[in-house]
Write an enzyme that holds these catalytic residues in place. Structure first.
Site, mmCIF file in Angstrom:
data_model
loop_
_atom_site.group_PDB
_atom_site.id
_atom_site.type_symbol
_atom_site.label_atom_id
_atom_site.label_comp_id
_atom_site.label_asym_id
_atom_site.label_seq_id
_atom_site.Cartn_x
_atom_site.Cartn_y
_atom_site.Cartn_z
ATOM 1 N N ILE A 12 33.730 115.148 88.121
ATOM 2 C CA ILE A 12 34.843 115.904 87.547
ATOM 3 C C ILE A 12 36.168 115.255 87.922
ATOM 4 O O ILE A 12 37.091 115.179 87.107
ATOM 5 C CB ILE A 12 34.813 117.361 88.046
ATOM 6 C CG1 ILE A 12 33.455 118.007 87.757
ATOM 7 C CG2 ILE A 12 35.927 118.173 87.421
ATOM 8 C CD1 ILE A 12 33.287 119.372 88.386
ATOM 9 N N GLU A 13 36.279 114.790 89.153
ATOM 10 C CA GLU A 13 37.549 114.283 89.650
ATOM 11 C C GLU A 13 37.912 112.904 89.101
ATOM 12 O O GLU A 13 39.059 112.654 88.740
ATOM 13 C CB GLU A 13 37.525 114.225 91.185
ATOM 14 C CG GLU A 13 37.489 115.578 91.870
ATOM 15 C CD GLU A 13 38.807 116.332 91.705
ATOM 16 O OE1 GLU A 13 39.858 115.684 91.569
ATOM 17 O OE2 GLU A 13 38.765 117.570 91.686
#
Length: 474
Positions: A199-200
């Site tokens: 996600i990051e």
């Protein structure tokens, strides 16, 4: 200790060129109500996420937790009394479906992950809710992975509309997940936290946002330093996969020691402990993510559903016909530790390794320089390691003055000689020619030959002019 690692195409084939501006590549990074398509800077590689400017380090102090009494379990080690935040997040749509604008913006921002060689091989028809729910329940996870309409929207976004990006992430995970799992196991943390970097940073160790977050785990500089990462003009260990992963594990451990709920920990990773604490207070002291959901920042309400969807996509992608991206290149690497100051260009030109390749293997060196003094790691193709050891002294000496010394040695102040009126700087004497001077007279004054004066000053004849300076290199 010798480390031999197989590096696949995703690591070797495109990370450096796109590394400067990759943000939150694995999820929707722009909501329809927060940005207009006209505002996209097409000369950038990706869209930036929006930083939480309002959250500063002084809001991370333990006093901010007194709003809601939270017990700290004795069984969980907590190395720092300060609970840091990561002021880095993304806006999300409130709708259960994802807008066309979000789709187009994210497709553009994910283009660096694209591969035309790997797509869904059969119809990825949207499945009944019961199938998604049953599959999530079947995953061997400690962290709760419930199913709802928000989770469903992001599952579909991954497996239905972004199969090529998932294919690339599935291949890259073969390189990074063993590293994550080793660290998570060492800290006794749930293995499913390995999906947070998806996600990051979309598993890009050189991902960097204009907000200042960097690396696989997207640490801000202050947070990285708080957890022992070196961040300065030459070294940025937020981009060191091993050290950044260890720091992330300590961060997650300290969060869990406070909240005792992994979904709250994941929420705090996104929006900071201060926002989570305020949401707990507004929810009447409830300490469950779904209970405080309405009181969290909008982007954090979607962060946990996206985490759940990433777990689903990475585990069940093949069930939707998504194959792993092909390996374009395999490389065996080795690592050596050194306390010598060196420039990657010295290594590149002596060992015939491209600078781009060295930067991909050593992303933590922001300006291509290992500072020396302390011990630093240098990662090289394994077949070059023997040559580096044999040639280390000559590599260090190669172009040292221009690449790494850069006037770092002591610089002499200009000293005026009372007899001659000349002055010396860094071992060179400078003399200003006076009326009536000749080369022979100047040579006699400084105990050198006329030939030497001509060589030092590039003179082709004996003609000199009043007011000009001569160098005497002795």
């Amino acid at each position: 200790m010798k480390k031999i690692i197989s590096i696949f195409c995703a690591l070797c084939a495109g990370l450096y060129a796109q590394a400067q501006t990759v943000d939150s590549l694995a999820v929707d990074s722009i909501a329809a109500d927060s940005i207009a398509i006209e505002s996209m800077a097409m000369d950038s590689v990706v869209m930036d996420s929006i930083a939480m400017d309002s959250l500063a380090l002084d809001s991370m102090s333990i006093e901010s937790l007194e709003l809601v009494p939270l017990e700290v379990a004795d069984s969980v080690p907590m190395e720092d009394t300060i609970v840091p935040i990561i002021p880095y997040y993304t806006f999300w749509s409130e709708d259960a479906t994802i807008s066309d604008l979000e789709m187009r913006a994210l497709d553009w921002s994910l283009s660096w992950l694209d591969t035309t060689d790997c797509i869904a091989v059969h119809d990825t028809t949207i499945l009944p809710d019961s199938v998604y729910k049953a599959r999530l329940q079947a995953l061997p996870c400690v962290i709760e992975l419930p199913y709802n309409e928000r989770v469903r929207a992001f599952i579909i976004r991954y497996v239905k509309r972004s199969p090529k990006q998932v294919a690339r992430l599935m291949r890259m995970s073969e390189y990074y997940f063993p590293l994550f799992e080793e660290a998570l196991g060492r800290y006794q943390l749930p293995y499913e936290l390995k999906y947070v970097p998806i996600i990051e940073s979309a598993l890009n160790p050189m991902a960097r946002s204009h907000a200042g977050a960097a690396g696989l785990w997207q640490f801000m500089p202050a947070t990285g330093k708080l957890f022992g990462l070196e961040v300065n003009s030459l070294v940025d260990e937020r981009m060191d996969p091993v050290k950044a992963t260890d720091a992330a594990c300590r961060f997650l451990t300290s969060m869990y020691a406070i909240y005792r709920d992994w979904n709250l920990v994941i929420a705090a990773y996104n929006c900071g402990s201060g926002n989570v604490n305020k949401a707990i207070r507004r929810a009447g002291g409830k300490r469950d993510f779904w209970s405080i959901y309405p009181y969290l920042p909008r982007e954090t309400r979607n962060y946990v559903p996206i985490f759940i969807a990433a777990n689903y996509a990475m585990n069940y992608g093949q069930e939707h016909g998504i194959c792993k991206a092909p390996i374009e290149r395999t490389m065996i690497t080795d690592t050596i530790r050194t306390n010598q100051r060196m420039h990657l260009q010295q290594v590149s030109e002596n060992l015939n390794i491209s600078m781009d390749e060295l930067r991909r293997l050593n992303p933590q060196y922001s300006r291509d320089i290992l500072p020396g003094g302390n011990t630093y790691s240098l990662c090289l193709p394994a077949e070059k390691m023997g040559a580096f050891i044999d040639m280390q002294d000559s590599i260090m000496a190669y172009k040292a003055d221009s690449l790494i010394n850069n006037r770092r040695a002591e610089i002499d102040l200009a000293k005026v000689t009372s007899i001659t009126g000349a002055y010396r700087v860094n071992g060179v004497t400078y003399y200003t020619i006076k009326k009536g001077d000749t080369l022979g007279g100047i040579a006699k004054k400084f105990h050198c030959s006329v030939k030497q004066l001509k060589q030092w000053n590039g003179l082709k004849n004996d003609n000199i002019r009043e007011g000009k300076k001569l160098k005497i290199c002795k």
